[in-house]
Design a protein around this motif. Structure first.
Motif, mmCIF file in Angstrom:
data_model
loop_
_atom_site.group_PDB
_atom_site.id
_atom_site.type_symbol
_atom_site.label_atom_id
_atom_site.label_comp_id
_atom_site.label_asym_id
_atom_site.label_seq_id
_atom_site.Cartn_x
_atom_site.Cartn_y
_atom_site.Cartn_z
ATOM 1 N N LEU A 113 -18.612 -7.196 12.652
ATOM 2 C CA LEU A 113 -18.171 -7.569 11.424
ATOM 3 C C LEU A 113 -18.102 -6.439 10.657
ATOM 4 N N VAL A 114 -16.750 -6.070 10.215
ATOM 5 C CA VAL A 114 -16.687 -4.713 9.231
ATOM 6 C C VAL A 114 -15.967 -5.425 7.875
ATOM 7 N N LYS A 115 -15.448 -4.607 7.048
ATOM 8 C CA LYS A 115 -14.898 -5.337 5.629
ATOM 9 C C LYS A 115 -13.633 -4.652 5.666
ATOM 10 N N ASN A 116 -12.847 -6.000 5.397
ATOM 11 C CA ASN A 116 -11.344 -5.952 5.091
ATOM 12 C C ASN A 116 -11.243 -5.747 3.563
ATOM 13 N N VAL A 117 -10.696 -4.439 3.346
ATOM 14 C CA VAL A 117 -10.658 -4.155 1.706
ATOM 15 C C VAL A 117 -9.027 -4.143 1.596
ATOM 16 N N SER A 118 -8.155 -4.641 2.404
ATOM 17 C CA SER A 118 -6.778 -4.573 2.280
ATOM 18 C C SER A 118 -5.925 -5.194 1.153
ATOM 19 N N LYS A 119 -6.908 -6.003 0.485
ATOM 20 C CA LYS A 119 -6.588 -6.797 -0.782
ATOM 21 C C LYS A 119 -7.278 -6.349 -1.945
ATOM 22 N N MET A 120 -8.173 -5.325 -1.824
ATOM 23 C CA MET A 120 -8.610 -4.886 -3.042
ATOM 24 C C MET A 120 -7.910 -4.343 -3.964
ATOM 25 N N HIS A 121 -6.938 -3.300 -3.238
ATOM 26 C CA HIS A 121 -5.906 -2.745 -4.343
ATOM 27 C C HIS A 121 -4.793 -2.157 -3.482
ATOM 28 N N GLU A 122 -3.267 -2.203 -4.198
ATOM 29 C CA GLU A 122 -2.253 -1.760 -3.357
ATOM 30 C C GLU A 122 -2.452 -0.605 -2.306
ATOM 31 N N LEU A 123 -3.306 0.441 -3.052
ATOM 32 C CA LEU A 123 -3.479 1.670 -2.297
ATOM 33 C C LEU A 123 -4.201 1.324 -0.953
ATOM 34 N N LEU A 124 -5.048 0.317 -0.687
ATOM 35 C CA LEU A 124 -5.693 0.137 0.461
ATOM 36 C C LEU A 124 -4.900 -1.090 1.469
ATOM 37 N N ALA A 125 -3.706 -1.115 1.319
ATOM 38 C CA ALA A 125 -3.100 -1.886 2.013
ATOM 39 C C ALA A 125 -3.308 -1.600 3.641
ATOM 40 N N ASN A 126 -3.749 -2.650 4.106
ATOM 41 C CA ASN A 126 -3.978 -2.690 5.733
ATOM 42 C C ASN A 126 -5.151 -1.698 6.159
ATOM 43 N N CYS A 127 -6.162 -1.599 5.192
ATOM 44 C CA CYS A 127 -7.121 -0.615 5.411
ATOM 45 C C CYS A 127 -8.529 -1.416 5.551
#
Length: 367
Positions: free
Chosen positions: A331-345
């Motif tokens: 289990l990790v953290k999908n932060v891709s929806k937090m901000h547009e700069l984090l796309a696919n992060c």
């Protein structure tokens, strides 16, 4: 039919007494980690050695749980001040984690038209606490490589004149330390218009630098830390340092007895055995270097430098990679929806050597 099960039942009229903006908010989400290797929340993966567990258990068992917390809290403040090398003329207040301190700062600074400013993406509680207190929140985007946009920050300070500017050092979720010269320009600009700066050093045990040696230069800068990343995430203990006159005013809005005797004694015990936790932090920093090297070998993945116990990576498809990791027990953290700069992060917590190896293998297969 049971009314609770009747989807046509009218809404509870008492909901009308709850603020509309609160009802429209999303609650802070904590992922279900049962049965998974938990590398999503930047926790120290090392527990206490058995001998220290027994010693701590005996101390906690002897506490007077029937009494409200007393002067032991002052003992803890003195111990934290010494541990952090707090300068003369400064004071320290305790919070139930940094989250409570952020909320108390918003409460203390809630003047008409007041606002909070912070770089984004950043720690979500800066914006959430501002909103809950009715303060305007201004998020200033970082650059594409997650550096401070100095010109944009200075323009926002001049325009909005925020009561508080938060600078996470290192930042979450990007894990980087920002340029010190840019930070000083922001600090000076915020001071010139009469606002506060809060340097959030939640990840200080893993960072190459701290602001503690510079804090005496300014009368408007507060420094916030937590014992969560030190190794006591379950204890919930944060602390805020700053000029004594400022801390005295913020401390007035703190609830009485906000730190339980259990939290207090656990924190004192940890500080008495600080060498154990410092050794754990050193091990995590060493594992971080190995993890960064391993991640750099994976095709199609971009990895950023880290001064925290987390690593930010960009993958071709964050949802696919996150689901693949979870299916493989990680289990990790999908932060891709937090901000547009984090796309696919994705944000990866640095674990033990075995945990990091398992995560790397699962990520390689998931890509």
């Amino acid at each position: 039919m049971n009314a609770a099960a009747d989807i046509t039942a009218p809404a509870n009229p008492a909901l009308g007494r709850i603020r509309a903006d609160v009802q429209s908010m999303h609650a802070y989400a904590v992922q279900d980690a049962r049965g998974l290797l938990k590398l999503d929340a930047m926790e120290n993966p090392h527990g206490l050695p058995p001998a220290l567990q027994a010693e701590l258990g005996a101390r906690l068992g002897a506490l007077a749980l029937n009494r409200y917390p007393g002067d032991r809290g002052n003992d803890l403040k003195r111990a934290l001040a010494a541990h952090a090398r707090m300068p003369q003329g400064f004071a320290l207040m305790l919070g139930n984690g940094s989250d409570e301190l952020i909320s108390l700062l918003a409460m203390a600074c809630d003047l008409p038209g007041a606002g909070v400013l912070a770089p984004v993406p950043g720690f979500v509680m800066y914006a959430m606490s501002a909103q809950l207190q009715g303060l305007k929140f201004t998020g200033v985007p970082l650059t594409a490589d997650f550096e401070l946009d100095g010109a944009a920050m200075l323009a926002a300070i001049a325009r909005d004149k925020p009561a508080i500017v938060y600078l996470a050092y290192p930042n979450n979720p990007t894990a980087n330390l920002w340029d010190d010269a840019v930070i000083e320009k922001i600090v000076e600009a915020q001071g010139a218009q009469g606002g506060l700066v809060v340097m959030d050093e939640a990840y200080q045990p893993f960072a190459a630098r701290s602001y503690i040696d510079r804090i005496q230069r300014h009368r408007h800068v507060l420094l916030m830390r937590t014992l969560s990343k030190f190794g006591l995430a379950g204890v919930r203990l944060g602390y805020l340092m700053g000029p004594a006159a400022l801390i005295a005013e913020v401390d007035k809005v703190r609830p009485p007895y906000n730190i339980s005797v259990l939290n207090c004694e656990c924190a004192l015990f940890a500080l008495e055995h600080a060498a154990v936790f410092e050794a754990q932090a050193e091990a995590i920093r060493a594992e971080r270097a190995k993890l960064l090297a391993g991640l750099a070998q994976l095709p199609g993945l971009k990895v950023w430098p880290s001064d925290a116990n987390m690593v930010l990576v960009r993958v071709p498809d964050a949802t696919k990679a996150f689901d693949g990791l979870r299916a493989r027990g990680v289990l990790v953290k999908n932060v891709s929806k937090m901000h547009e700069l984090l796309a696919n992060c994705l944000r990866l917590t640095v674990g033990t050597a075995d945990e990091n190896a398992q995560m790397l293998a699962a990520l390689r297969d998931s890509l």
